[in-house]
Each structure stands twice: as C-alpha cells, then as structure tokens.
Write a protein that holds these residues in place. Structure first.
Motif, PDB file in Angstrom:
ATOM      1  N   TYR A 146     -23.047   3.921 -42.053  1.00  0.00           N
ATOM      2  CA  TYR A 146     -23.388   3.962 -40.283  1.00  0.00           C
ATOM      3  C   TYR A 146     -22.274   4.327 -39.527  1.00  0.00           C
ATOM      4  N   TYR A 147     -22.118   4.273 -38.710  1.00  0.00           N
ATOM      5  CA  TYR A 147     -21.954   4.382 -37.566  1.00  0.00           C
ATOM      6  C   TYR A 147     -20.331   3.527 -37.605  1.00  0.00           C
ATOM      7  N   ALA A 148     -19.226   3.667 -37.772  1.00  0.00           N
ATOM      8  CA  ALA A 148     -17.642   2.827 -38.628  1.00  0.00           C
ATOM      9  C   ALA A 148     -17.745   1.527 -37.842  1.00  0.00           C
ATOM     10  N   GLY A 211     -21.994  -7.961 -25.387  1.00  0.00           N
ATOM     11  CA  GLY A 211     -21.369  -7.893 -27.024  1.00  0.00           C
ATOM     12  C   GLY A 211     -21.311  -6.587 -27.849  1.00  0.00           C
ATOM     13  N   THR A 212     -22.444  -6.460 -27.716  1.00  0.00           N
ATOM     14  CA  THR A 212     -23.487  -5.024 -28.508  1.00  0.00           C
ATOM     15  C   THR A 212     -24.068  -4.432 -27.737  1.00  0.00           C
ATOM     16  N   GLY A 213     -24.115  -3.446 -27.725  1.00  0.00           N
ATOM     17  CA  GLY A 213     -25.159  -2.160 -26.935  1.00  0.00           C
ATOM     18  C   GLY A 213     -26.504  -2.864 -26.743  1.00  0.00           C
ATOM     19  N   THR A 248     -34.774   8.076 -30.105  1.00  0.00           N
ATOM     20  CA  THR A 248     -34.037   6.035 -29.273  1.00  0.00           C
ATOM     21  C   THR A 248     -32.890   5.130 -30.025  1.00  0.00           C
ATOM     22  N   HIS A 249     -32.510   4.011 -30.119  1.00  0.00           N
ATOM     23  CA  HIS A 249     -32.029   2.909 -31.042  1.00  0.00           C
ATOM     24  C   HIS A 249     -33.501   2.052 -30.495  1.00  0.00           C
ATOM     25  N   SER A 250     -33.822   1.527 -31.821  1.00  0.00           N
ATOM     26  CA  SER A 250     -34.749   0.491 -31.316  1.00  0.00           C
ATOM     27  C   SER A 250     -34.566  -0.979 -30.361  1.00  0.00           C
ATOM     28  N   SER A 251     -33.267  -1.148 -30.304  1.00  0.00           N
ATOM     29  CA  SER A 251     -32.970  -2.230 -29.584  1.00  0.00           C
ATOM     30  C   SER A 251     -33.536  -1.966 -27.699  1.00  0.00           C
ATOM     31  N   PHE A 252     -33.645   0.064 -27.247  1.00  0.00           N
ATOM     32  CA  PHE A 252     -34.547  -0.209 -26.378  1.00  0.00           C
ATOM     33  C   PHE A 252     -35.849  -0.854 -26.172  1.00  0.00           C
ATOM     34  N   ALA A 303     -31.759   7.655 -22.139  1.00  0.00           N
ATOM     35  CA  ALA A 303     -31.142   8.686 -22.443  1.00  0.00           C
ATOM     36  C   ALA A 303     -29.773   7.757 -23.161  1.00  0.00           C
ATOM     37  N   THR A 304     -29.871   8.960 -24.384  1.00  0.00           N
ATOM     38  CA  THR A 304     -29.131   9.187 -25.227  1.00  0.00           C
ATOM     39  C   THR A 304     -28.075  10.523 -25.562  1.00  0.00           C
ATOM     40  N   VAL A 305     -26.969   9.362 -25.872  1.00  0.00           N
ATOM     41  CA  VAL A 305     -25.891  10.893 -26.212  1.00  0.00           C
ATOM     42  C   VAL A 305     -25.702  10.059 -27.152  1.00  0.00           C
ATOM     43  N   GLY A 306     -25.985  10.695 -28.143  1.00  0.00           N
ATOM     44  CA  GLY A 306     -25.534  10.554 -29.445  1.00  0.00           C
ATOM     45  C   GLY A 306     -26.109   9.723 -30.242  1.00  0.00           C
ATOM     46  N   THR A 307     -27.428  10.350 -30.667  1.00  0.00           N
ATOM     47  CA  THR A 307     -28.430   9.177 -31.874  1.00  0.00           C
ATOM     48  C   THR A 307     -27.830   8.115 -32.371  1.00  0.00           C
ATOM     49  N   THR A 308     -28.527   7.432 -33.024  1.00  0.00           N
ATOM     50  CA  THR A 308     -28.098   7.116 -33.685  1.00  0.00           C
ATOM     51  C   THR A 308     -28.583   7.629 -35.235  1.00  0.00           C
ATOM     52  N   VAL A 332     -27.331   5.349 -19.341  1.00  0.00           N
ATOM     53  CA  VAL A 332     -27.170   6.118 -20.872  1.00  0.00           C
ATOM     54  C   VAL A 332     -26.301   5.178 -22.290  1.00  0.00           C
ATOM     55  N   ASP A 333     -26.863   5.522 -22.639  1.00  0.00           N
ATOM     56  CA  ASP A 333     -26.545   4.504 -24.420  1.00  0.00           C
ATOM     57  C   ASP A 333     -25.693   5.425 -24.757  1.00  0.00           C
ATOM     58  N   ALA A 334     -24.405   5.625 -24.497  1.00  0.00           N
ATOM     59  CA  ALA A 334     -23.055   6.458 -25.863  1.00  0.00           C
ATOM     60  C   ALA A 334     -22.660   5.179 -26.883  1.00  0.00           C
ATOM     61  N   ALA A 335     -23.368   4.373 -27.112  1.00  0.00           N
ATOM     62  CA  ALA A 335     -22.773   3.753 -28.345  1.00  0.00           C
ATOM     63  C   ALA A 335     -22.146   4.383 -28.789  1.00  0.00           C
ATOM     64  N   TYR A 336     -22.158   5.073 -29.685  1.00  0.00           N
ATOM     65  CA  TYR A 336     -21.269   5.736 -30.497  1.00  0.00           C
ATOM     66  C   TYR A 336     -20.728   7.087 -30.309  1.00  0.00           C
ATOM     67  N   MET A 361     -20.759   1.708 -24.112  1.00  0.00           N
ATOM     68  CA  MET A 361     -20.388   2.604 -24.959  1.00  0.00           C
ATOM     69  C   MET A 361     -20.285   1.424 -25.569  1.00  0.00           C
ATOM     70  N   ASN A 362     -20.037   0.976 -27.362  1.00  0.00           N
ATOM     71  CA  ASN A 362     -19.343   0.583 -28.021  1.00  0.00           C
ATOM     72  C   ASN A 362     -17.673   0.714 -28.630  1.00  0.00           C
ATOM     73  N   ALA A 363     -17.081   0.063 -28.299  1.00  0.00           N
ATOM     74  CA  ALA A 363     -15.442   0.280 -28.765  1.00  0.00           C
ATOM     75  C   ALA A 363     -15.878  -0.393 -29.745  1.00  0.00           C
ATOM     76  N   HIS A 364     -16.510  -0.996 -30.521  1.00  0.00           N
ATOM     77  CA  HIS A 364     -16.447  -1.411 -31.337  1.00  0.00           C
ATOM     78  C   HIS A 364     -16.662  -0.365 -32.815  1.00  0.00           C
ATOM     79  N   LYS A 365     -17.674   0.527 -32.327  1.00  0.00           N
ATOM     80  CA  LYS A 365     -17.467   1.129 -33.513  1.00  0.00           C
ATOM     81  C   LYS A 365     -16.784   2.252 -33.256  1.00  0.00           C
ATOM     82  N   TRP A 366     -15.890   3.146 -32.445  1.00  0.00           N
ATOM     83  CA  TRP A 366     -14.973   4.049 -32.006  1.00  0.00           C
ATOM     84  C   TRP A 366     -14.019   4.036 -31.697  1.00  0.00           C
TER      85      TRP A 366
HETATM   86  C1  LIG Z   1     -26.792   5.125 -30.044  1.00  0.00           C
HETATM   87  C2  LIG Z   1     -26.993   3.283 -30.625  1.00  0.00           C
HETATM   88  N1  LIG Z   1     -26.942   2.920 -29.173  1.00  0.00           N
HETATM   89  C3  LIG Z   1     -27.542   1.227 -29.643  1.00  0.00           C
HETATM   90  C4  LIG Z   1     -27.114   0.846 -30.789  1.00  0.00           C
HETATM   91  C5  LIG Z   1     -27.226  -0.647 -30.947  1.00  0.00           C
HETATM   92  O1  LIG Z   1     -25.628  -1.141 -30.863  1.00  0.00           O
HETATM   93  P1  LIG Z   1     -25.270  -2.595 -31.577  1.00  0.00           P
HETATM   94  O2  LIG Z   1     -25.598  -2.597 -33.090  1.00  0.00           O
HETATM   95  O3  LIG Z   1     -23.888  -2.856 -30.639  1.00  0.00           O
HETATM   96  O4  LIG Z   1     -25.787  -3.915 -30.948  1.00  0.00           O
HETATM   97  C6  LIG Z   1     -26.198   1.779 -31.982  1.00  0.00           C
HETATM   98  C7  LIG Z   1     -25.959   0.477 -33.238  1.00  0.00           C
HETATM   99  O5  LIG Z   1     -25.752   1.726 -34.265  1.00  0.00           O
HETATM  100  C8  LIG Z   1     -26.498   3.333 -31.646  1.00  0.00           C
HETATM  101  O6  LIG Z   1     -25.935   4.157 -32.380  1.00  0.00           O
END
Ligand SMILES: Cc1ncc(COP(=O)(O)O)c(C=O)c1O
Length: 550
Positions: A146-148, A211-213, A248-252, A303-308, A332-336, A361-366
C-alpha cells in the motif's frame, strides 16, 4: 534511594528501602530483570521483584519521573534504532508481510493485566518474541504494497517531543504554540505546494492538520452540506447529491453517509482505461444536468489526484470549472500524490486547485511525517467552523471575537488533538525542502526502474500510465486471452510472492482485471531492493510462464 526501574522509591520521599534497582531487583529464570515497573513506591520497602506489596501503605506511582524517563527512553531509542538496523542487516528475521494466523497472540499473552509491575526488559523481550512476528514491516526496504507509512528520524523525534509535551491544543489558550505553529507550518507547506493564497491563514481560509485523510473528507463534506442547507433550507437534505469517480477512496462514501447524504445520491461515475482512470469532465457535467433536471441538488465533488488503486489523476482544471459553474464545493483528495507536488515537475497535477474549496494530503504517506498527519486546507474557514463549532461554557475564553484566535476544536470532529505540527515543522526544518524533493524524486526513479523491468519482460505488462511511484502491472493473458484465467494466475502469483515474506506487494482491480501494485515509498528502499524484488517476482512467475505458456 533512587531506582531506575520506573521510578520506584522516588515518589514518596522515603528512602526506607523502597528501591528496586540493580541491587534489589529479582531476576527470573531467563535472566530477565524482574523488578517493579512504572512509578511504584512504597513506604515499607516491599515492592521488590514480583512480591506482593505488604502492609496497608498506599502505593504511590510516579508515572513521569524525569530520570526514569531518561534511562528508559534511551533503552527504547536503542531498541527502535536496532530495529531499523536489523531490518536492513537481517531482513530474513522480519518477513515483510506477517505470516501469523488470526488469534495467534491470545495464546501468547496472559488473560488479564498484571497486578504488579513488570520490567521494561521483560516487556521488550515480549515485543521481540511475541509482537514482532505479528508485525507487517512497513518500514522494511522491501515493502512495496500500500502507499507507504513514511517515517524519518525528524518525524520520529517530533512524535517524541509531542508525546513528551503531551499538550491538548483544542483551543488557542490550551497551548498557544500548538495552534500558532500549526498555522505557520501549514502556510509553509501550502507555499511549497504553490497552493492559492486563499488557502493561507492570511486569507479567508487556512490549514488544519487532521488525523487522517478520512477525517479530512468527512469534515469538508459536513461543511459543504451545511453551507448548502443554509442556502436552500434544511428540508432538502434528501435531495443533496455528491459526485466522485468510481476510483475515489472509500472514505468518501463513508463521509457522505455519516453526513446524512442518501446512499442513492452518491454518484460514483464510471472511469476506464481511456482516461487512465481519471474522471471525465463530460461525465460529471452530464450527471449534474441530469440530477438538476430531476430536482436533485448537486453540492459536492470529490476529485482525486493519485487514486488509491492506480494513482489516477482527475483533471482539476475542467472539473473546477464545472464545480464553479454549478456552485458545487470541490474537494481535492491528494492524500498520496499531493506530497509529490512539492516538486515543480509534479505541481502540474494539481493545476486547477485554484477552483477547489478544499485540498488534502497525507504527510504521513510520503513526507516523512510519521503516522498520522493529514494537512487539510480550506478556502473559507468559516464554512468549516460553522459546521463544527461547539461552545461549551467550560471552554469559554476572554478572547471571544471570531477572528482573534484559531480554536482548532472547531475545525475537526474531536475535541482533543495532538501537537502534530511539531513533527511536520521538524521534518521541514531538519531536512529542508530540497532534500525532501530529491527523496521523492528518488522514489519515483525507483518506480521507473521497476516499470522498465516489467516492460522488458514479455510475460508481463504495465497496465496504467505511471505518474508517480506506483506501478500497476500483471502477467499478460495468454492462449485464448481468457481474462478469468489470467486473473486467477495473477492472484496466485501475488499469494506466492507475499508468502515468501521477502517482499510485500498488493493488488487492485481495474476494469475487471486483477492488477498487481508495486508502490515505492519506504524510507530505506534502494535500487538493490527493487532489483531483488523483481527477481523474486520473476522467479515465482516462472511457473506460469514456462515454455512461454501461462
Ligand atoms: C487517495 C486516498 N485518499 C484517502 C485515503 C485515506 O487516508 P487515511 O488512511 O489517512 O484516512 C487514502 C489512503 O490510502 C488514499 O489513498
């Protein structure tokens, strides 16, 4: 008497034999020091070894004894440093993907917590023998799944400092520095990403570390929902419609459901290989027009920049124009991939962010900011605050004007919050943005190297255009081109590779195809690890590819 085994004897001001230090501790059969644990002291000097406390004295704990912290902290840092050393020097002892069976730990640990304190050495021994086998080693250089979960010494030290200060900055007053540093550091990061000025704290917007995306998308869905309800009336909730691509990430979806959006009003628009799984603006506009004609109220696009799945990129420029035209909140979800956008050559992927209402964006990813650290910027901070503010009497503060201070409790779901900006600040300062850019580039180059290996092997194919450090690939279909059989072979190949414990890769599904994912991002990964990984993949693939036949 001062003992170093978790503060014994220092808490009650009584030197009447209360210590359990070197001279007094018991050793068990394994030679493991078995003195008392954290912060116990006792007036009778009876807190030795595993003995029960005698007498009626109250045990006084001193949970944060500075000298004990110093000693034990060094032991813990050594333990963790040894872990990172051994991950590289003795990788065979650390299968990347944990190979234990479900429930393995219950047999190894007691049924209830100990009455009496145990020693740190004993506990660390259990970590080595019982916990480590159940760890999937995200930090091993051969982790490519998975993304780091990106770590760094700076991020680690920031987490340490955070744990040490342990402040709870829910309002400005509860730790002014926690709030103010977060504001400043997110302005810094926004500038590195060349985000538009309205995301800066000096405008109407601003940044907050979620805390998280998942939390980030939830809070902006709530903000956008309340904004539209305020405009058109609360009763229209069942008519509200949201849009995103099917990548799109399932969190949406989860965020929308939590926000009361009806499941049937969540439009996950189909994508395919013709756009490299990016959302087609025409699909969005068509869906919006159709919904408006039905009496629905479009209010949000994610919108996602860099889908999961495949690091696909939704085109922000045209999507933003559509969002603007219909008065829709664009997130814009640019988590990764957002992390890569600190490099000028990747910044183009977020061109169009000027029309977004929020960006995450998730600074804990990259960005080496150790779990967890998810910066979110909004164009209009009051939209967020109006949806999430609380005003209990016990948090009232004399500075009551809306603009005087930032109270981050009103920008997030929970009240309590960690001082996460510390580690981000430390990462940015201790490495400098040029090093961070180069490190990200190095990961992308390693992914490119892997992609070249795949391309050169006729048994494999690269499935999507690679933009960042993720390569999507698979064994090609053979013979009759049967996709089901091909999927099965790739599934078996994945299981065989991951059962070695030598590398860990993951999978996804795109257009009904079972796809293998190779994501570079672990902080210790080098060229040799990528080459080794490819050799392992080829070796296990050979049973499917012998004689050119799958
Ligand atoms: C594009 C994208 N959005 C959201 C998330 C969710 O991020 P988090 O695990 O920090 O909730 C991820 C997780 O991999 C992701 O890849």
């Amino acid at each position: 008497m001062h003992d170093r085994e978790f503060g014994n004897g220092t808490s009650n001001g009584n030197d009447n034999g209360t210590g359990t230090g070197t001279g007094n501790c018991n050793c068990n059969g394994n030679g493991i020091r078995n003195g008392n644990g954290i912060g116990n002291g006792n007036g009778n000097g009876n807190v030795n070894g595993n003995e029960k406390v005698k007498g009626a004295d109250v045990i006084k704990m001193k949970p944060m004894d500075s000298e004990v912290l110093r000693e034990k902290g060094h032991i813990m840092v050594d333990f963790i440093a040894d872990y990172y050393r051994d991950l590289q020097d003795s990788p065979q002892d650390f299968p990347v993907l944990s190979q234990v069976q479900p429930g393995y730990l219950r047999d190894l640990l007691p049924n209830s917590a100990p009455d009496q304190p145990e020693s740190l050495n004993e506990l660390l021994d259990d970590v080595t023998k019982k916990i480590m086998p159940g760890i999937t080693h995200w930090q091993r250089p051969s982790y490519f799944a998975y993304y780091a979960s990106s770590t760094s010494v700076a991020g680690f030290l920031g987490e340490m400092l955070n744990a040490g200060l342990s402040v709870v900055g829910f309002t400005w007053q509860t730790s002014p520095a926690a709030t103010e540093l977060e504001i400043i550091v997110l302005d810094w990061l926004a500038k590195l990403l060349q985000l538009p000025d309205h995301f800066l704290s000096t405008g109407h917007g601003g940044g907050v570390i979620q805390g998280t995306g998942c939390e980030a998308v939830l809070v902006v869905v709530l903000a956008a929902r309340d904004r539209i309800l305020k405009q058109v009336g609360k009763t229209v909730l069942p008519q509200l419609v949201v849009y995103a691509s099917d990548q799109t990430h399932s969190s949406f979806r989860k965020a929308c459901l939590i926000g009361g959006i009806h499941e049937e009003n969540i439009r996950l628009l189909k994508t395919d290989s013709s756009t490299n799984y990016g959302l087609l603006p025409e699909s969005l506009e068509e869906a919006i027009s159709h919904d408006i004609a039905k009496g629905c109220i479009p209010f949000f696009i994610c919108a996602t920049v860099g889908t999961t799945s495949s690091a696909a990129v939704d085109p922000l420029v045209p999507l933003g124009k559509i969002a603007k035209k219909y008065g829709i909140w664009m997130h814009v979800d640019a988590a990764y991939a957002g992390n890569a956008c600190i490099c000028p050559e990747y910044r183009k992927f977020i061109d169009g962010v000027e029309n977004a209402d929020s960006f995450n964006m998730n600074a804990h990813k990259w960005l080496f900011a150790n779990q967890t650290c998810s910066p979110l910027w909004v164009k209009d901070r009051y939209a967020l605050i109006d949806a999430l503010k609380t005003n209990p009497e016990y948090l009232e503060y004399k500075v009551s004007e809306r603009d005087a201070v930032v109270n981050y409790k009103d920008w997030q779901i929970s009240l309590s919050r960690r001082f996460r900006s510390l580690k981000l600040w430390m990462v940015l300062r201790l490495y400098g943005s040029e090093n961070l850019r180069n490190f990200i580039r190095e990961h992308v180059n390693l992914a490119k190297q892997f992609e070249d290996y795949v391309t050169q092997d006729p048994h494999f194919e690269v499935v999507t255009t690679r933009y960042f450090s993720l390569v999507c690939f698979r064994l090609v279909p053979v013979d009759d081109g049967d996709e089901d059989k091909c999927n099965q072979r790739n599934r078996e190949l994945l299981a065989a590779i991951n059962s070695t414990g030598k590398i860990f890769i993951s999978h996804t599904a795109l257009s009904g195809q079972f796809i293998l994912r190779f994501a570079v991002g672990a902080p210790l990964t080098e060229e040799k690890h990528v080459t080794e990984a490819w050799q392992i993949i080829q070796k296990h693939a050979s049973k499917f590819t012998r004689n050119g036949n799958c």
